[in-house]
Design an enzyme around this catalytic site. Structure first.
Site, PDB file in Angstrom:
ATOM      1  N   SER A 143       2.042  10.056  10.563  1.00 33.75           N
ATOM      2  CA  SER A 143       1.158  11.054   9.943  1.00 33.75           C
ATOM      3  C   SER A 143       0.667  11.998  11.029  1.00 33.75           C
ATOM      4  CB  SER A 143      -0.049  10.332   9.322  1.00 33.75           C
ATOM      5  OG  SER A 143      -1.040  11.253   8.914  1.00 33.75           O
ATOM      6  N   TYR A 156      -7.023   4.195  10.075  1.00 34.50           N
ATOM      7  CA  TYR A 156      -5.769   4.795   9.593  1.00 34.50           C
ATOM      8  C   TYR A 156      -5.008   5.425  10.761  1.00 34.50           C
ATOM      9  CZ  TYR A 156      -2.633   7.736   6.749  1.00 34.50           C
ATOM     10  OH  TYR A 156      -1.535   8.341   6.182  1.00 34.50           O
TER      11      TYR A 156
HETATM   12  P1  NDP Z   1       1.290   7.236  -2.577  1.00 34.09           P
HETATM   13  O1  NDP Z   1      -0.009   6.537  -2.780  1.00 34.09           O
HETATM   14  O2  NDP Z   1       1.741   8.190  -3.636  1.00 34.09           O
HETATM   15  O3  NDP Z   1       2.452   6.198  -2.313  1.00 34.09           O
HETATM   16  C1  NDP Z   1       2.231   5.040  -1.551  1.00 34.09           C
HETATM   17  C2  NDP Z   1       3.345   4.067  -1.852  1.00 34.09           C
HETATM   18  O4  NDP Z   1       3.136   2.904  -1.063  1.00 34.09           O
HETATM   19  C3  NDP Z   1       3.366   3.656  -3.312  1.00 34.09           C
HETATM   20  O5  NDP Z   1       4.683   3.652  -3.768  1.00 34.09           O
HETATM   21  C4  NDP Z   1       2.826   2.232  -3.274  1.00 34.09           C
HETATM   22  O6  NDP Z   1       3.461   1.454  -4.275  1.00 34.09           O
HETATM   23  C5  NDP Z   1       3.275   1.785  -1.901  1.00 34.09           C
HETATM   24  N1  NDP Z   1       2.516   0.639  -1.426  1.00 34.09           N
HETATM   25  C6  NDP Z   1       1.201   0.535  -1.166  1.00 34.09           C
HETATM   26  N2  NDP Z   1       0.877  -0.716  -0.799  1.00 34.09           N
HETATM   27  C7  NDP Z   1       2.052  -1.423  -0.843  1.00 34.09           C
HETATM   28  C8  NDP Z   1       2.406  -2.771  -0.589  1.00 34.09           C
HETATM   29  N3  NDP Z   1       1.484  -3.687  -0.219  1.00 34.09           N
HETATM   30  N4  NDP Z   1       3.686  -3.145  -0.734  1.00 34.09           N
HETATM   31  C9  NDP Z   1       4.627  -2.246  -1.122  1.00 34.09           C
HETATM   32  N5  NDP Z   1       4.353  -0.964  -1.369  1.00 34.09           N
HETATM   33  C10 NDP Z   1       3.070  -0.560  -1.237  1.00 34.09           C
HETATM   34  O7  NDP Z   1       1.133   7.989  -1.171  1.00 34.09           O
HETATM   35  P2  NDP Z   1       2.197   8.797  -0.271  1.00 34.09           P
HETATM   36  O8  NDP Z   1       3.464   8.971  -0.984  1.00 34.09           O
HETATM   37  O9  NDP Z   1       1.489   9.979   0.251  1.00 34.09           O
HETATM   38  O10 NDP Z   1       2.368   7.780   0.944  1.00 34.09           O
HETATM   39  C11 NDP Z   1       3.623   7.471   1.532  1.00 34.09           C
HETATM   40  C12 NDP Z   1       3.455   7.387   3.042  1.00 34.09           C
HETATM   41  O11 NDP Z   1       3.188   8.677   3.557  1.00 34.09           O
HETATM   42  C13 NDP Z   1       2.291   6.503   3.506  1.00 34.09           C
HETATM   43  O12 NDP Z   1       2.704   5.724   4.603  1.00 34.09           O
HETATM   44  C14 NDP Z   1       1.250   7.519   3.946  1.00 34.09           C
HETATM   45  O13 NDP Z   1       0.374   6.977   4.907  1.00 34.09           O
HETATM   46  C15 NDP Z   1       2.138   8.594   4.495  1.00 34.09           C
HETATM   47  N6  NDP Z   1       1.528   9.910   4.644  1.00 34.09           N
HETATM   48  C16 NDP Z   1       1.172  10.626   3.540  1.00 34.09           C
HETATM   49  C17 NDP Z   1       0.585  11.855   3.681  1.00 34.09           C
HETATM   50  C18 NDP Z   1       0.170  12.657   2.502  1.00 34.09           C
HETATM   51  O14 NDP Z   1      -0.527  13.667   2.689  1.00 34.09           O
HETATM   52  N7  NDP Z   1       0.540  12.318   1.294  1.00 34.09           N
HETATM   53  C19 NDP Z   1       0.323  12.438   5.002  1.00 34.09           C
HETATM   54  C20 NDP Z   1       0.758  11.608   6.090  1.00 34.09           C
HETATM   55  C21 NDP Z   1       1.346  10.400   5.908  1.00 34.09           C
HETATM   56  P3  NDP Z   1       2.789   0.273  -5.132  1.00 34.09           P
HETATM   57  O15 NDP Z   1       1.331   0.592  -5.266  1.00 34.09           O
HETATM   58  O16 NDP Z   1       3.552   0.336  -6.425  1.00 34.09           O
HETATM   59  O17 NDP Z   1       3.067  -0.973  -4.355  1.00 34.09           O
END
Ligand code: NDP
Length: 248
Positions: A143, A156
């Site tokens: 990130s 984070y």
């Molecule tokens: P979302 O919340 O839309 O997606 C997060 C995903 O992670 C979901 O599919 C969720 O699925 C999954 N997840 C969470 N906990 C678990 C777990 N214990 N096991 C398996 N899967 C898990 O957020 P983003 O798409 O934005 O996030 C994706 C990545 O991008 C993250 O690492 C985030 O830190 C990073 N990021 C995002 C930014 C943004 O602005 N959006 C900026 C910088 C980095 P489920 O709940 O079904 O398990």
């Protein structure tokens, strides 16, 4: 169709929403086989059904990345059914920002378990297959917060900084196996990430920030496509990108 994407077997954690889902859609359209892990298996299955209906190859497996055995099972299933794993996208993550003085120990634990240990478990699951294949590509999601810390983002940012450090160590160690490594560091991108914020006042601030600045999740998918579609002797080690308007 891009020849360095079509036919590749790509495992994506956190594929049930946001960046992971957008990437699964994009790669599937370009001919990759996608193997999708997350906890909300209903969402994953709906995505698999849609991709399959459009002629793609996709598979969903309920996966909690805090459990190393489940992550191993996800990757092993990809190899069992499709014969190999070309790309491991360690994307699952959450961002429950809060000031340290609020002592949100559960949030700290979950960020360390998912954002940091989840990535390590993804590496552990994919690496033996890729070493045997003498090829592969591990893409970890950091990130902008892996480059900067601000009040409320300490834990984070620590997890996302750790992802960058681990990715760089991995990059150097996997040279003998022809494995590529990429760390992607997005700024504000539209997704469900803000739902993971547990403090209402912090969540409202983040909601306003994202409403003003966030760019579509497909932006992230394009970065994955860019890294993947390079010739095999080109390794895109890091991509840091932001909305043009985002100062932080
Ligand atoms: P979302 O919340 O839309 O997606 C997060 C995903 O992670 C979901 O599919 C969720 O699925 C999954 N997840 C969470 N906990 C678990 C777990 N214990 N096991 C398996 N899967 C898990 O957020 P983003 O798409 O934005 O996030 C994706 C990545 O991008 C993250 O690492 C985030 O830190 C990073 N990021 C995002 C930014 C943004 O602005 N959006 C900026 C910088 C980095 P489920 O709940 O079904 O398990």
């Amino acid at each position: 169709m891009n020849s360095n994407i079509a036919g590749k077997v790509v495992v994506i954690t956190g594929a049930s929403s946001g960046l992971g889902e957008a990437t699964a859609r994009s790669l599937s359209v370009q001919g990759a086989t996608v193997v999708l892990g997350a906890r909300r298996v209903d969402r994953l299955q709906a995505l698999v059904d849609a991709l399959t209906a459009s002629g793609g190859k996709a598979l969903a497996l309920a996966t909690d990345v805090t459990d190393a055995a489940q992550v191993k099972a996800l990757v092993d299933e990809a190899v069992r059914i499709f014969g190999r794993v070309d790309v491991m996208l360690n994307n699952a993550g959450l961002m429950p920002h809060s000031p340290l003085e609020r002592l949100k120990l559960d949030d700290w634990d979950r960020m360390i378990d998912v954002n940091l240990k989840g990535v390590l478990y993804g590496i552990a699951a994919a690496l033996p297959h890729m070493q045997r294949q003498k090829s592969g590509h591990i893409i970890n999601v950091s990130s902008v917060a892996g480059h900067k810390v601000h009040p409320g983002s300490a834990v984070y940012s620590a997890t996302k900084t750790a992802v960058r450090v681990i990715s760089e160590g991995l990059r150097m160690e996997v040279k003998p196996y022809g494995i590529r490594t990429t760390v992607l560091s997005p700024g504000a991108v539209s997704s469900e990430l803000m739902h993971s914020v547990t403090e209402p006042d912090v969540a409202e601030g983040i909601r306003q920030f994202y409403a003003e600045y966030a760019i579509p999740a497909e932006t992230f998918a394009r970065m994955v496509v860019f890294a993947m579609s390079q010739p095999d002797d080109v390794d895109i080690n890091e991509i840091l990108f932001r909305p043009t308007d985002q100062e932080l």
